[in-house]
Motif scaffolding. Structure first.
Motif, PDB file in Angstrom:
ATOM      1  N   VAL A 113       0.869  -1.169   0.000  1.00 11.06           N
ATOM      2  CA  VAL A 113       0.000   0.000   0.000  1.00 11.06           C
ATOM      3  C   VAL A 113       0.911   1.225   0.000  1.00 11.06           C
ATOM      4  CG1 VAL A 113      -1.758   1.307   1.242  1.00 11.06           C
ATOM      5  CG2 VAL A 113      -1.842  -1.200   1.246  1.00 11.06           C
ATOM      6  N   ILE A 114       0.753   2.067  -1.005  1.00 10.00           N
ATOM      7  CA  ILE A 114       1.534   3.298  -1.097  1.00 10.00           C
ATOM      8  C   ILE A 114       0.616   4.449  -0.724  1.00 10.00           C
ATOM      9  CG2 ILE A 114       2.889   4.818  -2.573  1.00 10.00           C
ATOM     10  CD1 ILE A 114       3.389   2.371  -4.396  1.00 10.00           C
ATOM     11  N   GLN A 115       0.998   5.168   0.317  1.00  7.64           N
ATOM     12  CA  GLN A 115       0.215   6.317   0.763  1.00  7.64           C
ATOM     13  C   GLN A 115       1.039   7.568   0.496  1.00  7.64           C
ATOM     14  OE1 GLN A 115      -0.864   6.295   4.906  1.00  7.64           O
ATOM     15  NE2 GLN A 115      -2.577   7.658   4.532  1.00  7.64           N
ATOM     16  N   ALA A 116       0.584   8.375  -0.447  1.00  4.63           N
ATOM     17  CA  ALA A 116       1.331   9.563  -0.854  1.00  4.63           C
ATOM     18  C   ALA A 116       0.636  10.822  -0.350  1.00  4.63           C
ATOM     19  CB  ALA A 116       1.459   9.604  -2.369  1.00  4.63           C
ATOM     20  N   ASP A 117       1.377  11.658   0.335  1.00  2.80           N
ATOM     21  CA  ASP A 117       0.851  12.939   0.787  1.00  2.80           C
ATOM     22  C   ASP A 117       0.540  13.797  -0.433  1.00  2.80           C
ATOM     23  OD1 ASP A 117       1.400  15.939   1.581  1.00  2.80           O
ATOM     24  OD2 ASP A 117       0.959  14.875   3.453  1.00  2.80           O
ATOM     25  N   GLU A 118      -0.499  14.621  -0.348  1.00  4.09           N
ATOM     26  CA  GLU A 118      -0.856  15.454  -1.503  1.00  4.09           C
ATOM     27  C   GLU A 118       0.240  16.452  -1.862  1.00  4.09           C
ATOM     28  OE1 GLU A 118      -3.584  18.769   0.847  1.00  4.09           O
ATOM     29  OE2 GLU A 118      -4.515  17.402  -0.553  1.00  4.09           O
ATOM     30  N   GLY A 119       1.165  16.721  -0.929  1.00  5.31           N
ATOM     31  CA  GLY A 119       2.264  17.631  -1.203  1.00  5.31           C
ATOM     32  C   GLY A 119       3.465  16.958  -1.840  1.00  5.31           C
ATOM     33  N   SER A 120       3.441  15.640  -1.950  1.00  2.38           N
ATOM     34  CA  SER A 120       4.569  14.918  -2.553  1.00  2.38           C
ATOM     35  C   SER A 120       4.502  15.031  -4.073  1.00  2.38           C
ATOM     36  CB  SER A 120       4.554  13.452  -2.119  1.00  2.38           C
ATOM     37  OG  SER A 120       3.403  12.795  -2.625  1.00  2.38           O
ATOM     38  N   THR A 121       5.624  14.728  -4.720  1.00  3.28           N
ATOM     39  CA  THR A 121       5.657  14.829  -6.177  1.00  3.28           C
ATOM     40  C   THR A 121       5.287  13.490  -6.822  1.00  3.28           C
ATOM     41  OG1 THR A 121       7.985  14.202  -6.338  1.00  3.28           O
ATOM     42  CG2 THR A 121       7.507  16.558  -6.068  1.00  3.28           C
ATOM     43  N   HIS A 122       4.793  13.584  -8.039  1.00  5.79           N
ATOM     44  CA  HIS A 122       4.464  12.362  -8.785  1.00  5.79           C
ATOM     45  C   HIS A 122       5.728  11.567  -9.076  1.00  5.79           C
ATOM     46  CE1 HIS A 122       0.720  14.616  -9.570  1.00  5.79           C
ATOM     47  NE2 HIS A 122       0.194  13.410  -9.552  1.00  5.79           N
ATOM     48  N   GLU A 123       6.843  12.262  -9.233  1.00  4.75           N
ATOM     49  CA  GLU A 123       8.107  11.595  -9.544  1.00  4.75           C
ATOM     50  C   GLU A 123       8.461  10.564  -8.468  1.00  4.75           C
ATOM     51  OE1 GLU A 123      12.810  12.633 -10.316  1.00  4.75           O
ATOM     52  OE2 GLU A 123      11.433  14.241  -9.818  1.00  4.75           O
ATOM     53  N   THR A 124       8.316  10.947  -7.201  1.00  8.98           N
ATOM     54  CA  THR A 124       8.639  10.018  -6.115  1.00  8.98           C
ATOM     55  C   THR A 124       7.677   8.841  -6.118  1.00  8.98           C
ATOM     56  OG1 THR A 124       9.516  11.855  -4.825  1.00  8.98           O
ATOM     57  CG2 THR A 124       9.038   9.825  -3.625  1.00  8.98           C
ATOM     58  N   LEU A 125       6.407   9.103  -6.359  1.00  9.71           N
ATOM     59  CA  LEU A 125       5.415   8.025  -6.422  1.00  9.71           C
ATOM     60  C   LEU A 125       5.771   7.042  -7.530  1.00  9.71           C
ATOM     61  CD1 LEU A 125       2.754   6.707  -5.572  1.00  9.71           C
ATOM     62  CD2 LEU A 125       1.582   8.311  -7.093  1.00  9.71           C
ATOM     63  N   VAL A 126       6.164   7.552  -8.684  1.00  9.41           N
ATOM     64  CA  VAL A 126       6.532   6.680  -9.806  1.00  9.41           C
ATOM     65  C   VAL A 126       7.772   5.861  -9.462  1.00  9.41           C
ATOM     66  CG1 VAL A 126       7.374   6.675 -12.192  1.00  9.41           C
ATOM     67  CG2 VAL A 126       5.416   8.092 -11.562  1.00  9.41           C
ATOM     68  N   ILE A 127       8.748   6.481  -8.813  1.00  9.57           N
ATOM     69  CA  ILE A 127       9.959   5.754  -8.401  1.00  9.57           C
ATOM     70  C   ILE A 127       9.589   4.582  -7.505  1.00  9.57           C
ATOM     71  CG2 ILE A 127      12.044   5.912  -6.969  1.00  9.57           C
ATOM     72  CD1 ILE A 127      12.342   8.818  -8.077  1.00  9.57           C
TER      73      ILE A 127
END
Length: 80
Positions: free
Chosen positions: A46-60
């Motif tokens: 489960v990946i939980q991404a803060d709305e302030g994080s970048t899409h680049e980090t999520l893709v990584i």
């Protein structure tokens, strides 16, 4: 028995990556996921991404999970 326990990956607003509540270097995400997935092959991520994080980090993180052989990946947003 935690047969289907999840690996929780969190990305905070500063793009820091946390796996199971421990901060990790983004470059080590794949090896950590590989090890945890080997310990529990039926588990999911489960990946939980803060709305302030970048899409680049999520893709990584998503690509690291895929490279580690994990096919069951869920994304949870942190926005309300």
């Amino acid at each position: 028995m935690q047969e289907k326990a999840s690996i929780l990956v969190a990305i905070d607003a500063e793009d820091r990556v946390w796996i199971n509540r421990r901060q990790v270097d983004v470059r080590s995400v794949r090896s950590i996921i590989e090890r945890l997935h080997a310990e529990n092959p039926k588990g999911s991520i489960v990946i939980q991404a803060d709305e302030g994080s970048t899409h680049e980090t999520l893709v990584i993180v998503m690509e690291a999970a895929k490279a580690a052989g994990v096919t069951n990946v869920a994304i949870a947003s942190d926005n309300e």
